[in-house]
Design a protein around this motif. Structure first.
Motif, PDB file in Angstrom:
ATOM      1  N   LEU A   1       0.820  -1.216   0.000  1.00 36.82           N
ATOM      2  CA  LEU A   1       0.000   0.000   0.000  1.00 36.82           C
ATOM      3  C   LEU A   1       0.852   1.262   0.000  1.00 36.82           C
ATOM      4  O   LEU A   1       0.459   2.273  -0.598  1.00 36.82           O
ATOM      5  N   ILE A   2       2.025   1.223   0.620  1.00 42.83           N
ATOM      6  CA  ILE A   2       2.948   2.366   0.514  1.00 42.83           C
ATOM      7  C   ILE A   2       3.361   2.558  -0.940  1.00 42.83           C
ATOM      8  O   ILE A   2       3.364   3.671  -1.464  1.00 42.83           O
ATOM      9  N   LYS A   3       3.698   1.459  -1.597  1.00 46.23           N
ATOM     10  CA  LYS A   3       4.118   1.523  -3.006  1.00 46.23           C
ATOM     11  C   LYS A   3       2.993   2.087  -3.887  1.00 46.23           C
ATOM     12  O   LYS A   3       3.240   2.902  -4.769  1.00 46.23           O
ATOM     13  N   LEU A   4       1.760   1.671  -3.629  1.00 49.31           N
ATOM     14  CA  LEU A   4       0.622   2.115  -4.433  1.00 49.31           C
ATOM     15  C   LEU A   4       0.226   3.559  -4.151  1.00 49.31           C
ATOM     16  O   LEU A   4      -0.062   4.323  -5.071  1.00 49.31           O
ATOM     17  N   LEU A   5       0.210   3.936  -2.859  1.00 50.21           N
ATOM     18  CA  LEU A   5      -0.432   5.191  -2.458  1.00 50.21           C
ATOM     19  C   LEU A   5       0.516   6.295  -2.010  1.00 50.21           C
ATOM     20  O   LEU A   5       0.129   7.459  -2.029  1.00 50.21           O
ATOM     21  N   SER A   6       1.689   5.925  -1.518  1.00 52.85           N
ATOM     22  CA  SER A   6       2.569   6.888  -0.864  1.00 52.85           C
ATOM     23  C   SER A   6       1.779   7.719   0.162  1.00 52.85           C
ATOM     24  O   SER A   6       1.733   8.948   0.097  1.00 52.85           O
ATOM     25  N   PRO A   7       1.137   7.033   1.126  1.00 54.23           N
ATOM     26  CA  PRO A   7       0.294   7.745   2.098  1.00 54.23           C
ATOM     27  C   PRO A   7       1.128   8.566   3.072  1.00 54.23           C
ATOM     28  O   PRO A   7       2.330   8.329   3.245  1.00 54.23           O
ATOM     29  N   LYS A   8       0.464   9.499   3.731  1.00 49.01           N
ATOM     30  CA  LYS A   8       1.136  10.250   4.792  1.00 49.01           C
ATOM     31  C   LYS A   8       1.420   9.327   5.971  1.00 49.01           C
ATOM     32  O   LYS A   8       2.475   9.404   6.591  1.00 49.01           O
ATOM     33  N   TYR A   9       0.455   8.458   6.257  1.00 51.48           N
ATOM     34  CA  TYR A   9       0.568   7.529   7.382  1.00 51.48           C
ATOM     35  C   TYR A   9      -0.250   6.282   7.062  1.00 51.48           C
ATOM     36  O   TYR A   9      -1.295   6.377   6.400  1.00 51.48           O
TER      37      TYR A   9
ATOM     38  N   ASN B   1       3.407  -0.051  11.217  1.00 49.90           N
ATOM     39  CA  ASN B   1       2.953   1.224  10.685  1.00 49.90           C
ATOM     40  C   ASN B   1       4.090   1.937   9.969  1.00 49.90           C
ATOM     41  O   ASN B   1       5.236   1.482   9.957  1.00 49.90           O
ATOM     42  N   TYR B   2       3.753   3.070   9.372  1.00 48.15           N
ATOM     43  CA  TYR B   2       4.702   3.861   8.594  1.00 48.15           C
ATOM     44  C   TYR B   2       4.208   5.295   8.567  1.00 48.15           C
ATOM     45  O   TYR B   2       3.007   5.544   8.377  1.00 48.15           O
ATOM     46  N   GLY B   3       5.125   6.230   8.766  1.00 49.19           N
ATOM     47  CA  GLY B   3       4.853   7.652   8.586  1.00 49.19           C
ATOM     48  C   GLY B   3       5.816   8.203   7.555  1.00 49.19           C
ATOM     49  O   GLY B   3       7.007   7.881   7.576  1.00 49.19           O
ATOM     50  N   LYS B   4       5.321   9.009   6.638  1.00 49.71           N
ATOM     51  CA  LYS B   4       6.160   9.538   5.560  1.00 49.71           C
ATOM     52  C   LYS B   4       7.366  10.263   6.140  1.00 49.71           C
ATOM     53  O   LYS B   4       7.215  11.172   6.970  1.00 49.71           O
ATOM     54  N   PRO B   5       8.572   9.840   5.754  1.00 54.08           N
ATOM     55  CA  PRO B   5       9.796  10.459   6.284  1.00 54.08           C
ATOM     56  C   PRO B   5       9.840  11.965   6.030  1.00 54.08           C
ATOM     57  O   PRO B   5       9.397  12.447   4.990  1.00 54.08           O
ATOM     58  N   GLY B   6      10.364  12.686   7.026  1.00 53.19           N
ATOM     59  CA  GLY B   6      10.513  14.128   6.902  1.00 53.19           C
ATOM     60  C   GLY B   6       9.234  14.903   7.165  1.00 53.19           C
ATOM     61  O   GLY B   6       9.216  16.124   6.966  1.00 53.19           O
ATOM     62  N   THR B   7       8.163  14.205   7.580  1.00 53.84           N
ATOM     63  CA  THR B   7       6.905  14.884   7.893  1.00 53.84           C
ATOM     64  C   THR B   7       6.557  14.605   9.351  1.00 53.84           C
ATOM     65  O   THR B   7       7.148  13.747   9.994  1.00 53.84           O
ATOM     66  N   ARG B   8       5.567  15.318   9.869  1.00 55.36           N
ATOM     67  CA  ARG B   8       5.126  15.067  11.241  1.00 55.36           C
ATOM     68  C   ARG B   8       4.590  13.651  11.397  1.00 55.36           C
ATOM     69  O   ARG B   8       4.554  13.106  12.494  1.00 55.36           O
TER      70      ARG B   8
END
Length: 160
Positions: free
Chosen positions: A103-111, A131-138
Motif C-alpha cells: 500500500l505504501i508503493k501504491l499510495l505513498s500515504p502520509k501515514y 505502521n509507517y509515517g512519511k519520512p521528513g513529515t510530522r
C-alpha cells in the motif's frame, strides 16, 4: 470518470479472483481532499492465509488505517488483493508488513498502519501490528509514537 482514473475493477462484471498473492490487482484514485488530513479505515474480518510450514489455514481480522496524500485505494481491488492471500503461505508478522509495503508503493500515504488479529491455533493467537509515517513529515513522528504506545492498554480477549 472510472476510465479517467484508470479504474478497471469497479463495476466490472468479469471479476477474476486470484488464488495466489496478487499485488498487481490494487488500484488507486485521486484524493479530492489532499489538503485535509483524515483517516480511512478498512476492516477485513474474513481474512485467510496459510501457515507456510503446515499449510493449515489461518484466520484473522485485518485492520488497515491510513491518512491519504494524493491517492486512495479502490476498495474492490483491496478486497481482491486481500483475497489473494488465501492460498499464500505467510507468517502472521509477514502478512501485515507485506500489506503495508504494497500500500505504501501504491499510495505513498502520509501515514498507514496494519493490525492483524489472528484467531488462536494451538491455543495461541498472534496480533502483529506495523505502521509507517512519511519520512521528513510530522507523520514520521506520529508513526513512532503510535508504535511505541500501540499496546499500552491491551484489549480483553475472550477466545475471540
Amino acid at each position: 470518470m472510472r476510465e479517467k482514473e484508470g479504474l478497471t475493477a469497479l463495476g466490472n462484471k468479469d471479476t477474476k479472483y486470484k488464488s495466489e498473492y496478487a499485488p498487481e490487482v490494487l488500484e488507486s484514485f485521486s484524493n479530492k481532499h489532499p489538503d485535509r488530513d483524515y483517516f480511512v479505515k478498512f476492516n477485513c474480518p474474513e481474512f485467510t492465509t496459510l501457515c507456510p510450514i503446515t499449510g493449515q489455514p489461518d484466520f484473522a481480522t485485518i485492520y488497515i488505517s491510513y491518512v491519504p496524500d494524493k491517492r486512495l485505494v479502490e476498495s474492490k481491488t483491496l478486497k481482491l488483493y486481500l483475497f489473494s492471500f488465501r492460498n499464500e503461505g505467510c507468517f502472521h508478522e509477514d502478512v501485515v508488513n507485506i500489506i503495508v509495503n504494497d500500500l505504501i508503493k501504491l499510495l505513498s500515504p502520509k501515514y498507514i498502519e496494519v493490525w492483524g488479529k489472528f484467531l488462536p491455533r494451538g491455543g495461541l493467537s498472534i496480533d502483529p501490528y506495523c505502521n509507517y509515517g512519511k519520512p521528513g513529515t510530522r507523520w514520521e513522528q506520529i508513526a513512532w509514537d503510535r508504535l511505541s504506545h500501540h499496546d499500552m492498554y491491551p484489549e480483553e480477549i475472550h477466545n475471540r
